[in-house]
Write a protein that holds these residues in place. Structure first.
Motif, PDB file in Angstrom:
ATOM      1  N   ALA A  16      11.869   4.022  -4.142  1.00 35.84           N
ATOM      2  CA  ALA A  16      12.274   4.584  -2.896  1.00 35.84           C
ATOM      3  C   ALA A  16      13.604   5.376  -2.561  1.00 35.84           C
ATOM      4  O   ALA A  16      14.105   5.558  -1.510  1.00 35.84           O
ATOM      5  N   ARG A  43       5.562   4.967   3.663  1.00 32.82           N
ATOM      6  CA  ARG A  43       5.473   3.988   2.567  1.00 32.82           C
ATOM      7  C   ARG A  43       6.660   4.563   1.538  1.00 32.82           C
ATOM      8  O   ARG A  43       6.344   4.437   0.233  1.00 32.82           O
ATOM      9  N   GLY A  44       7.753   4.992   1.853  1.00 36.38           N
ATOM     10  CA  GLY A  44       8.585   5.641   0.918  1.00 36.38           C
ATOM     11  C   GLY A  44       8.330   6.844  -0.212  1.00 36.38           C
ATOM     12  O   GLY A  44       8.686   6.772  -1.367  1.00 36.38           O
ATOM     13  N   THR A  45       7.259   7.677   0.581  1.00 37.48           N
ATOM     14  CA  THR A  45       7.116   8.821  -0.357  1.00 37.48           C
ATOM     15  C   THR A  45       7.278  10.026   0.346  1.00 37.48           C
ATOM     16  O   THR A  45       7.739  10.227   1.378  1.00 37.48           O
ATOM     17  N   LEU A  72       8.662  -0.418  -1.005  1.00 37.84           N
ATOM     18  CA  LEU A  72       9.091  -0.332   0.615  1.00 37.84           C
ATOM     19  C   LEU A  72      10.097  -1.527   0.520  1.00 37.84           C
ATOM     20  O   LEU A  72      10.353  -2.403  -0.225  1.00 37.84           O
ATOM     21  N   SER A  75      16.045  -1.006   4.214  1.00 37.72           N
ATOM     22  CA  SER A  75      17.016   0.016   3.625  1.00 37.72           C
ATOM     23  C   SER A  75      18.457  -0.458   4.230  1.00 37.72           C
ATOM     24  O   SER A  75      19.162   0.262   3.724  1.00 37.72           O
ATOM     25  N   VAL A 280      17.887   6.206   0.628  1.00 40.84           N
ATOM     26  CA  VAL A 280      16.565   5.566   0.343  1.00 40.84           C
ATOM     27  C   VAL A 280      15.805   5.921   1.532  1.00 40.84           C
ATOM     28  O   VAL A 280      16.201   6.333   2.493  1.00 40.84           O
ATOM     29  N   LEU A 281      14.237   6.053   1.143  1.00 41.84           N
ATOM     30  CA  LEU A 281      13.302   6.350   2.155  1.00 41.84           C
ATOM     31  C   LEU A 281      12.969   5.185   2.874  1.00 41.84           C
ATOM     32  O   LEU A 281      12.723   4.109   2.220  1.00 41.84           O
ATOM     33  N   THR A 282      12.740   5.196   4.248  1.00 42.19           N
ATOM     34  CA  THR A 282      12.222   3.979   4.959  1.00 42.19           C
ATOM     35  C   THR A 282      10.718   4.291   4.760  1.00 42.19           C
ATOM     36  O   THR A 282      10.141   5.104   4.610  1.00 42.19           O
ATOM     37  N   PRO A 283       9.999   3.013   5.265  1.00 42.06           N
ATOM     38  CA  PRO A 283       8.459   2.861   5.289  1.00 42.06           C
ATOM     39  C   PRO A 283       8.003   3.830   6.368  1.00 42.06           C
ATOM     40  O   PRO A 283       6.835   3.913   6.520  1.00 42.06           O
TER      41      PRO A 283
END
Length: 318
Positions: A16, A43-45, A72, A75, A280-283
């Protein structure tokens, strides 16, 4: 000119994590292959939409945006952020046949000796003291990798990294890694698997055990002929949106941003890439800058807030 129906291409960043090269690549991919927008998925995409040639878009994407396993994470936990990227990289290597299994000098698994690369096409010498352990792992990994390969975007195998009582756990990932002192691997879905307690374990041992658990779970799904359906994304109790300092060293802050429309123009993605900061990506379709000097955090807010990034959890835009 192509007359095919435009497609959506979903990309999965390793762990992520999006660093500067990934943001710059996303900007270029959106311009060249998509509709000019970068979409933050669940979901971190991330997604590209309006893609006329999906195969060409995927071929142009760096490998760090093509992880086979979504991760996931919590973060706002720096230990989870670091662990998530390690876990994602280990699973990437596993899927590609590059996973190195270490053995202890006495032949016990998961030690600190150099080990060898686990590959079904390669066999150790029959006289090698580790040959039996290697064969057992190959027998497990081969069907597991096939099971992992046939999972699609609607039902991916998902790994979580964070507290077992936090928001990531509410997604019920197939496996949950808690980067705490006991370094525990939980299986919130699978009563058939016992959680692995690893008191005082090294990060390397944690990854080895994580992968073994993941493989065993996947192999079980393959043997049963079906896998558990991925549950819908649940709303976070405390979504990571805002300015956070309490868990960081003095003079540092974390920023959590949401995009009300769920997307940004390619030039904004390029802007983040030019900032050369880690994210970072969150869910839940957001982005977090997990550790910035306060002065840098202020610059990020000053540049991105006027461009539609929301840093206030109470904003009427959300």
């Amino acid at each position: 000119m192509s007359t095919s129906t435009p497609s959506t291409v979903r990309l999965v960043p390793t762990g992520a994590a999006l660093h500067s090269p990934e943001w710059l690549a996303l900007a270029e991919l959106a311009r060249t292959h998509g509709d000019g927008q970068v979409y933050l998925g669940t979901r971190g995409t991330v997604e590209l939409r309006g893609v006329q040639e999906p195969d060409a878009a995927r071929a142009a994407a760096p490998q760090t945006l093509q992880a086979p396993v979504p991760v996931l994470l919590d973060s706002l936990d720096l230990a989870a952020v670091e662990m998530a990227e390690h876990v994602g990289a280990a699973l990437d290597d596993l899927f590609a046949g590059r996973y190195a299994i270490d053995f202890e000098p006495d032949g016990g698994a998961f030690g600190s000796s150099p080990g060898f690369v686990l590959d079904p096409k390669v066999r150790p010498d029959p006289d090698d003291e580790d040959a039996a352990e290697y064969a057992d792992l190959i027998a497990l990994i081969s069907p597991a990798r096939r099971a992992l390969a046939r999972r699609d975007a609607a039902d991916p195998f998902v790994v979580g990294v964070g507290s077992p009582t936090g928001d990531v756990h509410r997604h019920r990932p197939h496996l949950l890694v808690a980067p705490a002192k006991d370094q525990t691997v939980y299986t919130p879905r699978g009563e058939r698997r016992t959680p692995v307690e690893m008191q005082g374990a090294t990060a390397r041992m944690l990854l080895d055990n994580l992968v073994e658990e993941a493989l065993a779970l996947l192999a079980g799904d393959a043997d049963a002929g079906q896998g558990p359906a991925t549950p819908p994304v649940q709303e976070a109790k405390n979504p990571p949106i805002g300015w956070f300092e309490e868990h960081l060293p003095d003079g540092h802050a974390a920023l959590g941003a949401a995009l009300p429309e769920g997307s940004m123009p390619a030039e904004y993605a390029e802007m983040i890439g030019r900032m050369d900061v880690d994210t970072v990506l969150t869910p839940w379709g957001g982005v977090v800058f997990p550790d910035l000097p306060v002065a840098d955090a202020e610059v990020v807010v000053r540049f991105l807030a006027p461009r539609g990034f929301v840093f206030d959890i109470n904003s009427p835009l959300l």
